[in-house]
Write an enzyme that holds these catalytic residues in place. Structure first.
Site, PDB file in Angstrom:
ATOM      1  N   TYR A  39     104.450 113.488  69.634  1.00  0.00           N
ATOM      2  CA  TYR A  39     103.925 114.199  70.190  1.00  0.00           C
ATOM      3  C   TYR A  39     104.922 115.565  70.120  1.00  0.00           C
ATOM      4  O   TYR A  39     105.655 115.184  69.476  1.00  0.00           O
ATOM      5  CB  TYR A  39     102.301 114.332  70.796  1.00  0.00           C
ATOM      6  CG  TYR A  39     101.788 116.062  70.217  1.00  0.00           C
ATOM      7  CD1 TYR A  39     101.049 115.973  69.606  1.00  0.00           C
ATOM      8  CD2 TYR A  39     101.144 116.453  71.541  1.00  0.00           C
ATOM      9  CE1 TYR A  39     100.288 117.347  69.402  1.00  0.00           C
ATOM     10  CE2 TYR A  39     100.380 117.438  71.498  1.00  0.00           C
ATOM     11  CZ  TYR A  39     100.006 117.940  70.762  1.00  0.00           C
ATOM     12  OH  TYR A  39      99.411 119.284  70.161  1.00  0.00           O
ATOM     13  N   LYS A  94      81.813 105.413  51.600  1.00  0.00           N
ATOM     14  CA  LYS A  94      82.755 104.886  51.178  1.00  0.00           C
ATOM     15  C   LYS A  94      84.281 105.445  51.295  1.00  0.00           C
ATOM     16  O   LYS A  94      85.139 103.979  50.936  1.00  0.00           O
ATOM     17  CB  LYS A  94      82.472 106.942  49.929  1.00  0.00           C
ATOM     18  CG  LYS A  94      82.771 106.886  48.634  1.00  0.00           C
ATOM     19  CD  LYS A  94      82.125 105.929  48.048  1.00  0.00           C
ATOM     20  CE  LYS A  94      83.205 106.496  46.062  1.00  0.00           C
ATOM     21  NZ  LYS A  94      82.160 106.109  45.311  1.00  0.00           N
ATOM     22  N   ASP A 137      78.631 112.762  44.590  1.00  0.00           N
ATOM     23  CA  ASP A 137      77.020 112.914  45.508  1.00  0.00           C
ATOM     24  C   ASP A 137      77.079 114.664  45.241  1.00  0.00           C
ATOM     25  O   ASP A 137      76.282 115.677  45.296  1.00  0.00           O
ATOM     26  CB  ASP A 137      76.567 112.317  46.072  1.00  0.00           C
ATOM     27  CG  ASP A 137      76.085 110.700  46.825  1.00  0.00           C
ATOM     28  OD1 ASP A 137      76.429 110.338  44.848  1.00  0.00           O
ATOM     29  OD2 ASP A 137      76.323 110.319  47.417  1.00  0.00           O
ATOM     30  N   ASP A 162      80.651 109.687  40.464  1.00  0.00           N
ATOM     31  CA  ASP A 162      80.034 109.605  40.216  1.00  0.00           C
ATOM     32  C   ASP A 162      79.980 109.124  38.421  1.00  0.00           C
ATOM     33  O   ASP A 162      79.001 108.944  37.491  1.00  0.00           O
ATOM     34  CB  ASP A 162      78.825 110.711  40.693  1.00  0.00           C
ATOM     35  CG  ASP A 162      78.780 110.502  42.025  1.00  0.00           C
ATOM     36  OD1 ASP A 162      78.220 109.223  42.460  1.00  0.00           O
ATOM     37  OD2 ASP A 162      78.809 111.763  42.409  1.00  0.00           O
ATOM     38  N   GLY A 196      73.664 113.460  31.989  1.00  0.00           N
ATOM     39  CA  GLY A 196      74.044 113.821  33.357  1.00  0.00           C
ATOM     40  C   GLY A 196      75.123 113.478  33.168  1.00  0.00           C
ATOM     41  O   GLY A 196      75.992 113.595  32.344  1.00  0.00           O
ATOM     42  N   ASN A 319      81.142 100.584  41.420  1.00  0.00           N
ATOM     43  CA  ASN A 319      81.859 101.895  41.461  1.00  0.00           C
ATOM     44  C   ASN A 319      83.055 101.512  41.931  1.00  0.00           C
ATOM     45  O   ASN A 319      84.471 101.720  41.765  1.00  0.00           O
ATOM     46  CB  ASN A 319      80.859 103.416  41.698  1.00  0.00           C
ATOM     47  CG  ASN A 319      80.606 103.938  40.699  1.00  0.00           C
ATOM     48  OD1 ASN A 319      80.084 103.324  39.776  1.00  0.00           O
ATOM     49  ND2 ASN A 319      80.343 105.335  40.613  1.00  0.00           N
TER      50      ASN A 319
END
Length: 392
Positions: A39, A94, A137, A162, A196, A319
């Site tokens: 830092y 995820k 999603d 998706d 879709g 997936n």
């Protein structure tokens, strides 16, 4: 489920208490010298260098290995439009899958808006902190526009899992199923139930991978998509021009008549009589979860190979076989986008992992197979370089 119905003894709730992820330092912070390097004042020198040459952020920040997992909570699992807070456990899941299987750090970003312009603006503003954007999603048809606009606006990979994660694994599985049955992809007659996000992406991926688009028939909730059907716009109009050369019309049973392959990505139940009308030695991928479009045991009465999206049946189309390796490879190549060739390369890599040991019950690897993500990453990175979208 209200708070009064949450069972603290339920192992699912026990696992999720406090969330499933945390930030961990990669550098020591045990002395004053450590602090001065990590830092102030030391960090200022790195900031000045990046300000002079922004490309250095790849080497001196986490952006080269970090992905944002972005959702608006509009199409979460099979739960529908449950909003950003309720979507967060899925996005955390995820993120930990990215880390576990791809070595990719990922941050859930759950947005309190479902406006396309706002989503695009927020993600564009956040993009400097990341090396890639995983969309998750977001309901169709908005997801198509969100991905397209972000892909145009950003110089880092944008990937709606998706759509494309499912499509990649479906192509891998179909390639191996066809090999097992001594069939060629270009000869298969394919029916896709669902138009879709996943259905559109699966159709396009199969065509990119070698399936003849004229031998593909796509169905939505109103039946077969064809040039003869009125009122089609946008993506469905494009599908009508690309597929169904025979001009079939009617319901899913008509789409399945003499078909070699059924790919279900709709959640709508398909009667056994329709599956019985398929050509002998067929293939059924019934991917709705938790309830497949066709019961696997029913499908097995009529076809040679069956796959689902569930972990309690053979041949899970998951997936997680795709997205960790896809992003690992894209990040390693410093790709500016994810091309169709990169997706096809990912599918081929997944298929190759089990190509020498194919059986009707094992046309894809296990999601836990440690060979998958490295194979996918290498294939994707090489394809990025061939396509001219790599910077490393």
């Amino acid at each position: 489920m209200s708070s009064s119905t949450v069972d603290p003894a339920d192992p699912v709730f026990q696992l999720h208490r406090g969330g499933k992820m945390a930030v961990v330092s990669t550098v020591p912070l045990t002395s004053r010298d450590d602090l001065s390097l990590a830092y102030t004042p030391g960090v200022a020198r790195v900031c000045e260098a990046i300000a002079a040459d922004p490309a250095l952020a790849h080497d001196y920040t986490w952006a080269s290995r970090a992905v944002a997992v972005v959702t608006d909570g509009s199409a979460v699992l099979g739960l529908g439009n449950i909003g950003p807070s309720a979507a967060l456990p899925v996005m955390e899941g995820k993120a930990v899958l990215f880390k576990q299987f791809g070595g990719v750090d990922a941050v859930p970003v759950c947005l309190a808006t479902q406006d396309v312009d706002e989503i695009v603006a927020v993600v564009t503003a956040l993009a400097p902190s990341f090396g890639g954007i995983n969309l998750e999603d977001i309901s169709a048809p908005r997801c198509f526009e969100v991905e397209r606009r972000l892909d145009e606006a950003l110089d880092i990979p944008v990937f709606h899992d998706d759509q494309h994660g499912t499509a990649i694994v479906v192509l891998a599985a179909l390639r191996n199923a066809a090999t097992l049955l001594n069939r060629k992809l270009g000869d298969l007659r394919v029916a896709v139930s669902g138009a879709g996000a996943a259905g559109v992406a699966v159709t396009r991926m199969l065509v990119a991978g070698g399936v003849d688009p004229e031998r593909v028939v796509v169905c939505d909730s109103r039946g077969i998509i064809s040039r003869q059907r009125t009122g089609l716009t946008g993506t469905k109009a494009e599908l009508a021009e690309l597929t169904n050369a025979d001009g079939r019309q009617g319901d899913v049973a008509e789409a399945l008549r003499d078909a070699d392959v059924l790919i279900g990505v709709s959640g709508g139940l398909i009667p056994e009589r329709a599956v019985a009308g398929m050509a002998p030695g067929g293939i059924v991928f019934a991917l709705a979860n938790p309830t497949p479009e066709v019961d696997p045991e029913v499908a097995a009465r009529h076809v040679a190979v069956v796959a689902t999206g569930r972990s309690d049946y053979p041949n899970q189309i998951n997936n997680v076989l795709a997205f960790p390796g896809v992003f690992r490879g894209a990040l390693d190549a410093r790709a500016t986008r994810i091309t169709d060739a990169m997706k096809v390369a990912a599918a081929d890599a997944i298929a190759s992992v089990v190509a020498e040991t194919l059986t009707p019950e094992a046309i894809v690897p296990s999601p836990l197979d440690p060979r998958v993500a490295p194979a996918v990453a290498d294939a994707v990175a090489e394809a990025a370089r061939r396509d001219g979208v790599a910077r490393a």
